[in-house]
Write a protein that holds these residues in place. Structure first.
Motif, PDB file in Angstrom:
ATOM      1  N   TYR A  91       1.067  -0.927   0.069  1.00 50.46           N
ATOM      2  CA  TYR A  91      -0.124   0.421   0.109  1.00 50.46           C
ATOM      3  C   TYR A  91       0.243   1.545  -0.253  1.00 50.46           C
ATOM      4  O   TYR A  91       0.877   1.922  -0.702  1.00 50.46           O
ATOM      5  N   ASP A  92       1.954   1.387   0.622  1.00 50.38           N
ATOM      6  CA  ASP A  92       2.672   2.753   1.240  1.00 50.38           C
ATOM      7  C   ASP A  92       3.311   2.552  -0.558  1.00 50.38           C
ATOM      8  O   ASP A  92       3.581   4.265  -1.036  1.00 50.38           O
ATOM      9  N   LEU A  93       3.923   1.714  -0.837  1.00 53.05           N
ATOM     10  CA  LEU A  93       4.806   1.582  -1.542  1.00 53.05           C
ATOM     11  C   LEU A  93       3.756   1.571  -3.077  1.00 53.05           C
ATOM     12  O   LEU A  93       4.589   3.280  -3.724  1.00 53.05           O
ATOM     13  N   ALA A  94       3.014   1.885  -3.211  1.00 49.50           N
ATOM     14  CA  ALA A  94       2.134   1.762  -3.640  1.00 49.50           C
ATOM     15  C   ALA A  94       1.587   3.066  -4.393  1.00 49.50           C
ATOM     16  O   ALA A  94       1.606   4.254  -5.160  1.00 49.50           O
ATOM     17  N   ARG A  95       1.377   3.822  -3.071  1.00 45.49           N
ATOM     18  CA  ARG A  95       1.058   5.481  -3.284  1.00 45.49           C
ATOM     19  C   ARG A  95       2.680   6.232  -3.511  1.00 45.49           C
ATOM     20  O   ARG A  95       1.973   7.475  -3.821  1.00 45.49           O
ATOM     21  N   LYS A  96       3.411   5.483  -2.539  1.00 41.42           N
ATOM     22  CA  LYS A  96       4.256   6.748  -2.688  1.00 41.42           C
ATOM     23  C   LYS A  96       5.378   6.550  -3.848  1.00 41.42           C
ATOM     24  O   LYS A  96       6.170   7.306  -4.243  1.00 41.42           O
ATOM     25  N   GLU A  97       5.457   4.976  -4.448  1.00 45.06           N
ATOM     26  CA  GLU A  97       6.027   4.374  -5.660  1.00 45.06           C
ATOM     27  C   GLU A  97       6.296   4.377  -7.281  1.00 45.06           C
ATOM     28  O   GLU A  97       6.879   4.775  -7.585  1.00 45.06           O
ATOM     29  N   PRO A 109      -2.017  -4.101  -3.135  1.00 49.28           N
ATOM     30  CA  PRO A 109      -1.891  -2.616  -2.355  1.00 49.28           C
ATOM     31  C   PRO A 109      -3.054  -2.407  -1.330  1.00 49.28           C
ATOM     32  O   PRO A 109      -3.471  -1.381  -2.283  1.00 49.28           O
ATOM     33  N   ALA A 110      -3.210  -2.922   0.028  1.00 48.62           N
ATOM     34  CA  ALA A 110      -3.846  -2.441   0.641  1.00 48.62           C
ATOM     35  C   ALA A 110      -3.765  -2.757   2.064  1.00 48.62           C
ATOM     36  O   ALA A 110      -2.466  -3.349   2.179  1.00 48.62           O
ATOM     37  N   ILE A 128      -8.466  -8.648   6.960  1.00 47.30           N
ATOM     38  CA  ILE A 128      -9.401  -7.990   7.439  1.00 47.30           C
ATOM     39  C   ILE A 128     -10.121  -6.505   6.777  1.00 47.30           C
ATOM     40  O   ILE A 128      -8.896  -5.741   5.607  1.00 47.30           O
ATOM     41  N   ALA A 129     -11.120  -6.468   6.455  1.00 48.84           N
ATOM     42  CA  ALA A 129     -11.518  -5.271   5.464  1.00 48.84           C
ATOM     43  C   ALA A 129     -13.328  -4.917   5.478  1.00 48.84           C
ATOM     44  O   ALA A 129     -13.990  -5.996   7.259  1.00 48.84           O
ATOM     45  N   GLY A 130     -13.654  -4.037   6.007  1.00 47.50           N
ATOM     46  CA  GLY A 130     -14.592  -3.218   6.346  1.00 47.50           C
ATOM     47  C   GLY A 130     -15.176  -2.770   7.398  1.00 47.50           C
ATOM     48  O   GLY A 130     -16.332  -1.878   8.270  1.00 47.50           O
ATOM     49  N   SER A 133     -11.800   2.877   9.519  1.00 46.10           N
ATOM     50  CA  SER A 133     -11.097   3.588   8.348  1.00 46.10           C
ATOM     51  C   SER A 133      -9.963   2.748   7.761  1.00 46.10           C
ATOM     52  O   SER A 133     -10.031   1.764   8.670  1.00 46.10           O
ATOM     53  N   ASP A 134      -9.314   3.010   7.243  1.00 54.11           N
ATOM     54  CA  ASP A 134      -8.017   1.835   7.039  1.00 54.11           C
ATOM     55  C   ASP A 134      -7.100   1.288   7.968  1.00 54.11           C
ATOM     56  O   ASP A 134      -6.216   0.801   8.398  1.00 54.11           O
ATOM     57  N   ALA A 135      -6.823   2.934   8.466  1.00 53.34           N
ATOM     58  CA  ALA A 135      -6.306   2.960  10.232  1.00 53.34           C
ATOM     59  C   ALA A 135      -6.759   1.851  11.279  1.00 53.34           C
ATOM     60  O   ALA A 135      -6.218   1.239  11.522  1.00 53.34           O
ATOM     61  N   GLN A 136      -8.078   2.414  11.254  1.00 49.79           N
ATOM     62  CA  GLN A 136      -8.240   1.427  12.170  1.00 49.79           C
ATOM     63  C   GLN A 136      -8.231  -0.003  11.808  1.00 49.79           C
ATOM     64  O   GLN A 136      -8.323  -0.849  12.201  1.00 49.79           O
ATOM     65  N   GLU A 137      -8.306  -0.121  10.428  1.00 48.53           N
ATOM     66  CA  GLU A 137      -8.614  -2.079  10.077  1.00 48.53           C
ATOM     67  C   GLU A 137      -6.831  -2.196  10.146  1.00 48.53           C
ATOM     68  O   GLU A 137      -6.886  -3.554  10.760  1.00 48.53           O
ATOM     69  N   GLN A 138      -5.544  -1.837   9.442  1.00 45.32           N
ATOM     70  CA  GLN A 138      -4.812  -1.854   9.914  1.00 45.32           C
ATOM     71  C   GLN A 138      -4.051  -2.705  12.123  1.00 45.32           C
ATOM     72  O   GLN A 138      -3.469  -3.289  11.700  1.00 45.32           O
ATOM     73  N   ARG A 139      -5.005  -1.397  12.720  1.00 48.85           N
ATOM     74  CA  ARG A 139      -4.568  -1.509  13.831  1.00 48.85           C
ATOM     75  C   ARG A 139      -5.221  -3.078  14.611  1.00 48.85           C
ATOM     76  O   ARG A 139      -4.764  -3.736  15.285  1.00 48.85           O
ATOM     77  N   PHE A 140      -6.393  -2.571  14.278  1.00 49.69           N
ATOM     78  CA  PHE A 140      -7.167  -4.064  14.179  1.00 49.69           C
ATOM     79  C   PHE A 140      -6.749  -5.246  13.665  1.00 49.69           C
ATOM     80  O   PHE A 140      -6.330  -6.667  15.039  1.00 49.69           O
ATOM     81  N   ALA A 141      -6.586  -5.480  13.069  1.00 46.62           N
ATOM     82  CA  ALA A 141      -5.342  -6.689  11.895  1.00 46.62           C
ATOM     83  C   ALA A 141      -4.086  -7.433  13.479  1.00 46.62           C
ATOM     84  O   ALA A 141      -3.551  -8.172  13.327  1.00 46.62           O
ATOM     85  N   THR A 142      -3.678  -6.056  13.128  1.00 47.27           N
ATOM     86  CA  THR A 142      -1.803  -6.019  13.857  1.00 47.27           C
ATOM     87  C   THR A 142      -2.205  -6.192  14.769  1.00 47.27           C
ATOM     88  O   THR A 142      -1.242  -7.635  15.348  1.00 47.27           O
ATOM     89  N   GLU A 143      -3.617  -5.951  15.923  1.00 50.73           N
ATOM     90  CA  GLU A 143      -3.092  -5.802  17.151  1.00 50.73           C
ATOM     91  C   GLU A 143      -3.810  -8.133  17.634  1.00 50.73           C
ATOM     92  O   GLU A 143      -3.306  -8.556  18.409  1.00 50.73           O
TER      93      GLU A 143
END
Length: 157
Positions: A91-97, A109-110, A128-130, A133-143
Motif C-alpha cells: 500500500y505504501d509503495l503503491a502510494r509513494k513510488e 496494495p491495501a 480484515i476488510a470493512g 477506516s484504513d487506520a482502524q483496519e490496520q490497527r485491528f489486524a496487527t493487534e
C-alpha cells in the motif's frame, strides 16, 4: 495444537523439507478472537485467515459487514501470506513510488493483510476488510496477530 509440521519429500526421495502452517484449530482460535474484538469495538468486518501458502482456513462475515468486504478480506490475507509481507507495505509503495504495483498478480496494495509468524517463520495470515477506516483496519489486524503470536509454541527445529 496451533501449528503443525508438514513434511514434503524431495523429488529424489532422499531429503525432507519441513514447513509449518497454521492449523485449522489455530485459525479457528484466531477467528474467535477477532469476532470477540470486533464485538467489543462495535465494528462489523469480514475476517479471513489463511495458512502460509495463502489458502483459506477460516472466514467470518460479521452481521452488518459492508458489501464487498468478503473478497477483500480473503485477498488481503492471501497476498500477505504468499508474499510473506504485510499488505500495508505494498500500500505504501503503491502510494509513494509505483502506482502500477497492484497490477502484479498476487500483490494487493491495501491495509490489514498481516502475516502471522511463529518466531520469524510465517505460518499464516489474516485479512480484515470493512472497518471504519484504513487506520482502524490496520490497527485491528496487527493487534490481533501480535497477541495471537504470543500464544504460539516455539517452532520445532
Amino acid at each position: 495444537m496451533l501449528v503443525m509440521p508438514w513434511a514434503v519429500a524431495a523429488e529424489n526421495g532422499s531429503a525432507l523439507r519441513a514447513t509449518v502452517n497454521l492449523s485449522l484449530g489455530g485459525a479457528g482460535m484466531l477467528l474467535d478472537n477477532a469476532v470477540a474484538k470486533a464485538i467489543s469495538e462495535g465494528v462489523h468486518p469480514c475476517i479471513a485467515v489463511t495458512d502460509a501458502n495463502g489458502y483459506l482456513l477460516a472466514f467470518k462475515r460479521m452481521d452488518g459487514a459492508a458489501p464487498g468486504c468478503v473478497e477483500a478480506a480473503i485477498k488481503k490475507a492471501n497476498s500477505a501470506a504468499i508474499n510473506d509481507v504485510d499488505t500495508v507495505v505494498f500500500y505504501d509503495l503503491a502510494r509513494k513510488e509505483n502506482l502500477q504495483l497492484g497490477s502484479i498478480p498476487g500483490i494487493l496494495p491495501a491495509v490489514a493483510g498481516v502475516v502471522i509468524r511463529q518466531k520469524a517463520r510465517a505460518v499464516g495470515a489474516i485479512g480484515i476488510a470493512g472497518g471504519a477506516s484504513d487506520a482502524q483496519e490496520q490497527r485491528f489486524a496487527t493487534e490481533l496477530v501480535r497477541a495471537f503470536e504470543k500464544t504460539l509454541p516455539a517452532p520445532h527445529p
